[in-house]
Design a protein around this motif. Structure first.
Motif: not given
Length: 169
Positions: A95-100, A148-158
């Motif tokens: 169930g881990e949601e992992l992206r590279w 800042l970190c939440r937005n950075a994560f979201s941008a990286a996730w996308d």
């Protein structure tokens, strides 16, 4: 900013709230035993590490606390990241949601300077030294840093590629 211990970090991360994890390094000295075992083909030792993480992930996900992680990686992958790709499937299955995110795709992103865990109202930074050893753990509750970190994560996730679809260059 507050400096915290490994024990305090663990207590915050596993306090029953979902978290996001952003990893920015290509190697981590903390995983030396696992990495050495993987290099030697020591499947029993690798399984011990992998199974423990898979079980932790499964428990969190079953309790309704998703674990989402983005790994920003250089390509071609370091030997450490080849290991990470190789062993991550069981946690993804649990169930881990992992992206590279290949580093070449991250050039236009504003990312924090250190790996971080983002929780609801705080960020925990793992600050590493030049030999990839942990030098300190920083806790920030400042809403601007959290945002800042939440937005950075979201941008990286996308931009990042889901684990099952990632084909390293």
């Amino acid at each position: 900013m507050e400096l915290i211990s490994v024990e305090q970090r663990s207590a915050l991360i596993w306090a029953g709230k979902p978290f996001l994890k952003l990893e920015l390094r290509d190697t981590y000295a903390i995983d030396a035993e696992l990495f050495d075992a993987w290099r030697r083909g020591d499947e029993a030792t690798v399984s011990r590490f992998v199974d423990a993480w898979r079980d932790k992930v499964a428990s969190e996900v079953a309790a309704g606390r998703p674990i989402r992680r983005v790994r920003v990686v250089s390509e071609p992958l370091s030997e450490y990241q080849r290991m990470a790709v190789d062993i991550s499937g069981s946690a993804v299955d649990a169930g881990e949601e992992l992206r590279w995110l290949p580093r070449r795709l991250a050039s236009s992103l504003a990312l924090p300077g250190n790996d971080c865990f983002v929780l609801e109202d705080l960020v925990i930074f793992n600050v590493l030294g030049g030999s990839d050893e942990r030098s300190e753990i920083q806790l920030f509750r400042d809403p601007e840093v959290v945002s800042l970190c939440r937005n950075a994560f979201s941008a990286a996730w996308d931009l990042a590629i889901p684990h099952r679809e990632y084909k390293p260059a």
